[in-house]
Design an enzyme around this catalytic site. Sequence first.
Site, short mmCIF file in Angstrom:
data_model
loop_
_atom_site.label_atom_id
_atom_site.label_comp_id
_atom_site.label_asym_id
_atom_site.label_seq_id
_atom_site.Cartn_x
_atom_site.Cartn_y
_atom_site.Cartn_z
CB ALA A 104 -0.98 -0.10 1.29
CB THR A 121 -5.33 1.16 8.62
OG1 THR A 121 -5.21 2.56 9.74
CG2 THR A 121 -6.10 1.94 7.51
CG ASP A 122 -6.66 2.47 13.89
OD1 ASP A 122 -5.94 2.96 12.88
OD2 ASP A 122 -6.30 2.56 15.45
CD GLU A 123 -4.58 6.54 9.94
OE1 GLU A 123 -4.79 7.28 9.16
OE2 GLU A 123 -3.16 6.11 10.36
CE1 TYR A 157 -2.66 4.08 4.41
CE2 TYR A 157 -3.52 4.81 6.63
CZ TYR A 157 -2.96 3.70 5.63
OH TYR A 157 -2.88 2.65 6.33
CE LYS A 195 -4.82 -0.16 4.04
NZ LYS A 195 -3.81 -1.39 3.53
CB VAL A 233 5.07 18.00 18.48
CG1 VAL A 233 3.77 17.59 19.03
CG2 VAL A 233 6.26 17.22 19.21
CG ASN A 261 0.96 11.94 17.90
OD1 ASN A 261 0.61 10.64 18.33
ND2 ASN A 261 0.43 12.55 17.06
N PRO A 308 -3.57 18.76 7.98
CG PRO A 308 -3.29 19.84 5.86
CD PRO A 308 -2.74 18.97 6.87
P1 NAD Z 1 5.20 0.65 4.17
O1 NAD Z 1 4.96 2.10 3.53
O2 NAD Z 1 6.17 0.67 5.19
O3 NAD Z 1 5.40 -0.42 3.28
C1 NAD Z 1 4.46 -0.51 1.91
C2 NAD Z 1 5.15 -1.69 0.91
O4 NAD Z 1 4.28 -1.93 -0.16
C3 NAD Z 1 6.55 -0.97 0.54
O5 NAD Z 1 7.62 -2.19 0.56
C4 NAD Z 1 6.46 -0.75 -1.03
O6 NAD Z 1 7.35 -0.72 -1.68
C5 NAD Z 1 5.00 -1.74 -1.20
N1 NAD Z 1 4.19 -0.94 -2.18
C6 NAD Z 1 3.63 0.09 -2.66
N2 NAD Z 1 3.00 0.27 -3.58
C7 NAD Z 1 3.21 -0.98 -4.27
C8 NAD Z 1 2.42 -1.29 -5.33
N3 NAD Z 1 1.83 -0.61 -6.02
N4 NAD Z 1 2.94 -2.78 -5.97
C9 NAD Z 1 3.57 -3.51 -5.00
N5 NAD Z 1 4.04 -3.08 -3.90
C10 NAD Z 1 4.05 -1.83 -3.52
O7 NAD Z 1 4.07 0.19 4.80
P2 NAD Z 1 3.71 -0.61 6.32
O8 NAD Z 1 3.50 0.47 7.32
O9 NAD Z 1 4.67 -1.70 6.55
O10 NAD Z 1 1.95 -0.94 6.23
C11 NAD Z 1 1.93 -2.20 5.49
C12 NAD Z 1 0.22 -2.22 5.32
O11 NAD Z 1 -0.31 -2.30 6.61
C13 NAD Z 1 -0.41 -1.25 4.80
O12 NAD Z 1 -1.47 -2.17 3.91
C14 NAD Z 1 -1.08 -0.28 5.81
O13 NAD Z 1 -2.29 0.32 5.30
C15 NAD Z 1 -1.35 -1.40 6.78
N6 NAD Z 1 -1.31 -0.89 8.30
C16 NAD Z 1 -0.07 0.02 8.48
C17 NAD Z 1 -0.05 0.31 10.06
C18 NAD Z 1 1.18 1.18 10.48
O14 NAD Z 1 0.95 1.36 11.40
N7 NAD Z 1 2.31 1.04 9.73
C19 NAD Z 1 -1.17 0.09 10.85
C20 NAD Z 1 -2.48 -0.53 10.44
C21 NAD Z 1 -2.18 -1.07 9.08
#
Ligand code: NAD
Length: 366
Positions: A103, A149-151, A174, A178, A230, A273, A307
Amino acid sequence: MQPDIAPGKPLAPIRHTPRVVMITGGAGFIGSNLVHYLLAADPSLHLINVDALTYAGNPANLRGVEQAYPGRYSFIQADIADEPAITALFSRHEVDTVIHLAAESHVDRSIDDPLDFVRTNVLGTAVLLLAARRAWQDRKDVRFHHVSTDEVYGSLGPSGLFSETTPYDPSSPYSASKAGSDHLVRAWHRTYGMPVTISNCSNNYGPYHFPEKLIPLMIANALAAKPLPVYGDGRQIRDWLYVEDHCRAIECIVRRGVPGHTYNVGGHNERANIEIVGLLCDVLELMRPSGAPGGYHRLITHVPDRPGHDRRYAIDANRICDELGWMPRETFETGILKTVRWYLDHPDWMEELVAKRGATRRQGVL
Ligand code: NAD
């Protein structure tokens, strides 16, 4: 593999046994932690990591994995929105499980470039579902797990928790993208009967976190004696979960989750935060004294708010606990100590990202 069993809760039966797992986004923060975790946890798994290697995908997160687990891990650079490429992957490999994490994930960037988010998060998810359905037809011995995500639930007032039945009310491009991807995954279950599961998780923290996000950004800037930005008054509240606890939750849902169900995942760790930043300053002072009057706290700088910044997120994680027996292992105090230690022990990892990718630059200011 046993999940951690919540005291007094029955252990849910195994409903799916993954063998060949396609992980999307496995070079990112959570994905790379999941690759390390799953390969160590279950010697019978073969993982195929599909990642486009955008700015957020970092091969350094996976250094040594192929050698450590010979024959059990392959990396394929591909864009999940590229239908022919993804279809070809499903015909080349006998995938029985998809764990979808790829993502665009940074809220600030979604304010500047919303279409990138729609393309990857919405179209990319639809392409994966389409390709999986073509390959699997009506098979029930397969799983498509979507990491969300919870968002998607929007913002809470001072009280209350997000449950799996909270209506969606996303605020940023974002979270809206999602939310769209969650709806598509549910539609593939209701329309085609695909065995899917979804998890909506709170903020993760831990190793390999790209330093545009709060915790690694503060650590990187503090160590470089740069301001600690912040947003607004810093009173925005988030729930925080150590990334390995999230990996265990994902594994638990893939094996034991009920097809068609959504599970909220959280750490019971609500923090403002500004509290997090203060705590990081204290922990860093203990582990790597700044030697400056006022310590790292002197670097805290309030900057204009994001924002549409949601005020509070909090998760009711009772379903995954009651139905599947998962519970987090780390408290925030133990998790944050491990996290700071990891960044102090991996200065090269951080320096490369900051130097080459400008990771700590602020985005999303109108
Ligand atoms: P991240 O941004 O660190 O990693 C995303 C990865 O996806 C990267 O390796 C990127 O190269 C790859 N990517 C992006 N676009 C792509 C595409 N078109 N095709 C193939 N690969 C692609 O994200 P993260 O923080 O590891 O989050 C991973 C997932 O978990 C996401 O779906 C995010 O919505 C969800 N999530 C994250 C959190 C958090 O706190 N980080 C919390 C809840 C859910």
